[in-house]
Design an enzyme around this catalytic site. Structure first.
Site, PDB file in Angstrom:
ATOM      1  N   HIS A   1       0.817  -1.227   0.000  1.00 34.72           N
ATOM      2  CA  HIS A   1       0.000   0.000   0.000  1.00 34.72           C
ATOM      3  C   HIS A   1       0.846   1.271   0.000  1.00 34.72           C
ATOM      4  O   HIS A   1       0.332   2.344  -0.297  1.00 34.72           O
ATOM      5  CB  HIS A   1      -0.938  -0.004   1.216  1.00 34.72           C
ATOM      6  CG  HIS A   1      -2.015  -1.042   1.104  1.00 34.72           C
ATOM      7  ND1 HIS A   1      -3.308  -0.727   0.749  1.00 34.72           N
ATOM      8  CD2 HIS A   1      -1.989  -2.385   1.248  1.00 34.72           C
ATOM      9  CE1 HIS A   1      -4.032  -1.842   0.710  1.00 34.72           C
ATOM     10  NE2 HIS A   1      -3.247  -2.863   1.008  1.00 34.72           N
TER      11      HIS A   1
ATOM     12  N   ASP B   1       3.584   9.291  -1.054  1.00 34.89           N
ATOM     13  CA  ASP B   1       2.380   8.562  -0.667  1.00 34.89           C
ATOM     14  C   ASP B   1       2.189   7.425  -1.649  1.00 34.89           C
ATOM     15  O   ASP B   1       2.386   7.615  -2.860  1.00 34.89           O
ATOM     16  CB  ASP B   1       1.165   9.505  -0.737  1.00 34.89           C
ATOM     17  CG  ASP B   1       0.189   9.271   0.400  1.00 34.89           C
ATOM     18  OD1 ASP B   1       0.068   8.122   0.850  1.00 34.89           O
ATOM     19  OD2 ASP B   1      -0.469  10.243   0.812  1.00 34.89           O
TER      20      ASP B   1
HETATM   21  C1  GDG Z   1      -2.104   3.997   3.192  1.00 33.88           C
HETATM   22  C2  GDG Z   1      -1.057   4.578   2.243  1.00 33.88           C
HETATM   23  C3  GDG Z   1      -2.731   4.411   0.398  1.00 33.88           C
HETATM   24  C4  GDG Z   1      -8.539  10.284   7.375  1.00 33.88           C
HETATM   25  N1  GDG Z   1      -8.919  11.005   8.441  1.00 33.88           N
HETATM   26  C5  GDG Z   1     -10.082  10.465   8.848  1.00 33.88           C
HETATM   27  C6  GDG Z   1     -10.411   9.405   7.996  1.00 33.88           C
HETATM   28  N2  GDG Z   1      -9.445   9.324   7.103  1.00 33.88           N
HETATM   29  C7  GDG Z   1      -9.473   8.338   6.006  1.00 33.88           C
HETATM   30  C8  GDG Z   1      -9.454   9.022   4.663  1.00 33.88           C
HETATM   31  C9  GDG Z   1      -8.921   7.894   3.789  1.00 33.88           C
HETATM   32  C10 GDG Z   1      -7.979   7.163   4.742  1.00 33.88           C
HETATM   33  O1  GDG Z   1      -8.323   7.534   6.064  1.00 33.88           O
HETATM   34  C11 GDG Z   1      -6.533   7.607   4.526  1.00 33.88           C
HETATM   35  O2  GDG Z   1      -6.062   7.005   3.359  1.00 33.88           O
HETATM   36  P1  GDG Z   1      -4.821   7.609   2.550  1.00 33.88           P
HETATM   37  O3  GDG Z   1      -4.705   6.854   1.302  1.00 33.88           O
HETATM   38  O4  GDG Z   1      -5.057   9.063   2.331  1.00 33.88           O
HETATM   39  O5  GDG Z   1      -3.538   7.471   3.486  1.00 33.88           O
HETATM   40  P2  GDG Z   1      -2.917   6.338   4.497  1.00 33.88           P
HETATM   41  O6  GDG Z   1      -3.706   6.252   5.749  1.00 33.88           O
HETATM   42  O7  GDG Z   1      -1.490   6.761   4.687  1.00 33.88           O
HETATM   43  O8  GDG Z   1      -3.027   4.950   3.726  1.00 33.88           O
HETATM   44  C12 GDG Z   1      -1.742   5.335   1.130  1.00 33.88           C
HETATM   45  C13 GDG Z   1      -3.656   3.703   1.371  1.00 33.88           C
HETATM   46  O9  GDG Z   1      -2.909   3.056   2.405  1.00 33.88           O
HETATM   47  C14 GDG Z   1      -4.540   2.661   0.663  1.00 33.88           C
HETATM   48  O10 GDG Z   1      -3.788   1.754  -0.066  1.00 33.88           O
HETATM   49  O11 GDG Z   1      -3.505   5.201  -0.488  1.00 33.88           O
HETATM   50  O12 GDG Z   1      -0.783   5.842   0.217  1.00 33.88           O
HETATM   51  O13 GDG Z   1      -0.149   5.449   2.950  1.00 33.88           O
HETATM   52  O14 GDG Z   1      -9.944   7.005   3.436  1.00 33.88           O
HETATM   53  O15 GDG Z   1     -10.740   9.482   4.360  1.00 33.88           O
HETATM   54  N3  GDG Z   1     -11.528   8.653   8.111  1.00 33.88           N
HETATM   55  C15 GDG Z   1     -12.366   8.984   9.127  1.00 33.88           C
HETATM   56  N4  GDG Z   1     -12.102  10.018   9.997  1.00 33.88           N
HETATM   57  C16 GDG Z   1     -10.987  10.781   9.887  1.00 33.88           C
HETATM   58  O16 GDG Z   1     -10.790  11.734  10.649  1.00 33.88           O
HETATM   59  N5  GDG Z   1     -13.498   8.284   9.260  1.00 33.88           N
END
Ligand code: GDG
Length: 457
Positions: free
Chosen positions: A154, A362
């Site tokens: 990921h 990322d």
């Molecule tokens: C890893 C990889 C890759 C965030 N704040 C809240 C919340 N979120 C949710 C977002 C999004 C998820 O969390 C974060 O996903 P990201 O992709 O932006 O980043 P990582 O957590 O670092 O994820 C990344 C991912 O895995 C999937 O393969 O894209 O590159 O680092 O869905 O909306 N959700 C809630 N409250 C929050 O305050 N409910």
């Protein structure tokens, strides 16, 4: 079709935990085939972990093990989060290299493999997730499983020059090649991995991502992860979303909203983003009182030292920017170190004029895709996206930026705030088409086709 067996560090045992992209994707796949989801229970025990817990939900069996204190500190906080996470995000300077934590990391991979292997049946396919389990393919082979095993990373796979900084890189690479299929988020990650194997171990590239190396053949391809696009759109139209819009609306008045939502992590480029916001207000006094920047940053892994320092840095920067530019009736940069519900985030994205997604590195970045799906067709906001997010390979109609170039980032925010409705619509439609067509189902189907295609028919 045989069962699917998923292994990830954290699982989603309750429906409330299935809101994130990975959790939804894995859950849907398991439900449709029946299967097992194995991982850490989230609990740390004194002494050695006992028998794993098993739970059942909608035909899916959860197999959950506690971690001992040493495993938690050395495997989870140590090797996974203080070595692999920084190095794979190109932050070799932040890694705490320590060969003992690697030994524990390897032992946890083997222990979990030994819990899963006896439950596997002919016809099953195993799908392992993320950097906590780079060695799991090899560990399962040692536990006598010879059926298909796929792995999805990921986070980014770094350039070979950076990967080689890991003292254990040859062991890790060799163990990874025990997988049949390795999925990366982007073409760049796939190319980095392939180049490493070619340069370091004389790997030979074949058809459709195949690499012949270590006397075996592994398929390494990019499978960019998508979101539940339709589900997120619906979340943006929910009652909770409307309530969140109304609450922030009281504070916003007629101001334009610029929003960022990121776990509080040094890979997300938050200090650079805050500094760019400071430069925006320095350079454009006409925006004073007319724009509100809101950053939501739920704290994560707050026990790791670098995260504590990041928190202090963000507090300092936000204080300075608001001290310099704020007024009796205006807070230029609001920074909320807490989490909100998914529907609330969707509502905030919907009314934002600009979405700031500017990580320094990322794997993909799901927030970028969620921001797109929450927009109002008639009056869409503008996505500003870092060239160092995996999502930049797909979302080319966003305003693509280098997050280290603060002056340019400030000017790009200005450009987004003043962009014509016609251009906003034109760019957004192109983004929406990609996010909708390359959604979570598309991702899962592409990966499983390659993995399950290995099964004898
Ligand atoms: C890893 C990889 C890759 C965030 N704040 C809240 C919340 N979120 C949710 C977002 C999004 C998820 O969390 C974060 O996903 P990201 O992709 O932006 O980043 P990582 O957590 O670092 O994820 C990344 C991912 O895995 C999937 O393969 O894209 O590159 O680092 O869905 O909306 N959700 C809630 N409250 C929050 O305050 N409910």
């Amino acid at each position: 079709m045989g069962r699917l067996i998923a292994i990830s560090n954290r699982t989603a045992t309750q429906s409330s935990n299935r809101a994130g992209g990975l959790a939804v994707a894995v859950w849907e796949s398991l439900k449709s085939t029946g299967g097992v989801w194995a991982g850490w229970s989230g609990d740390v025990c004194d002494g050695e972990p006992g028998e794993p817990q098993t739970l059942e939900d909608e035909g899916v069996e959860f197999l959950l093990t506690d971690l001992s204190r040493e495993e938690h500190d050395s495997y989870y906080l140590g090797y996974a989060n203080s070595v692999l996470w920084p190095v794979f995000h190109y932050r070799v300077d932040l890694a705490s290299f320590d060969s003992e934590t690697f030994q524990v990391y390897a032992a946890v991979n083997q222990r979990i493999a030994s819990l899963v292997a006896p439950r596997l049946q002919q016809g099953d396919s195993v799908w392992v997730h993320d950097y906590h389990f780079l060695l799991m393919g090899d560990s399962l082979r040692r536990a006598d499983w010879d059926g298909p095993i796929g792995f999805f990373l990921h986070i980014p796979f770094p350039a070979p020059e950076v990967f080689r900084a890991l003292p254990e890189h040859p062991w890790i690479a060799r163990a990874m090649c025990a997988y049949d299929v390795i999925g990366f988020q982007s073409e760049q990650d796939r190319a980095n991995f392939t180049r490493y194997l070619v340069e370091e171990f004389h790997g030979e590239e074949g058809e459709d991502g195949e690499i012949a190396v270590f006397g075996t053949t592994v398929k390494a391809k990019a499978y960019p992860i998508g979101i539940d696009a339709e589900g997120f759109k619906q979340a943006s139209e929910s009652e909770l979303a409307e309530q969140a819009e109304a609450r922030i609306g009281k504070f916003l008045g007629n101001r334009l909203l610029v929003i960022g939502v990121d776990r509080m992590d040094y890979s997300k480029g938050l200090p650079q983003r805050f500094e760019a916001v400071g430069e925006l207000f320095d350079a454009h006094p006409e925006l004073h009182g007319r724009v509100s920047v809101t950053q939501i940053a739920p704290p994560s892994r707050s026990k790791v030292e670098e995260y504590k320092e990041l928190r202090i840095e963000l507090d300092r920067l936000a204080g300075r920017i608001n001290g310099d530019h704020g007024d009796l009736d205006w807070i230029p940069l609001r920074y909320l170190a807490r989490s909100y519900q998914r529907e609330e985030l969707a509502g905030l994205f919907k009314i934002a004029r600009v979405g700031l997604v500017t990580p320094l590195r990322d794997g993909m970045n799901l927030v970028a895709k969620e921001f797109v799906m929450a927009q109002d067709d008639e009056d869409p906001g503008v996505l500003i996206l870092s060239e160092f997010a995996g999502a930049a390979e797909q979302l080319t109609a966003a305003l693509i930026v280098n997050p280290h170039d603060r002056g340019k980032l400030a000017e790009t925010i200005h450009l987004a705030l003043t962009m014509s409705l016609e251009e906003r619509q034109y760019r957004w439609r192109s983004l929406r088409d990609i996010v909708t067509s390359q959604d979570i189902n598309w991702w899962r189907a592409r990966f499983l086709k390659d993995l399950q295609g290995l099964q004898p028919v």
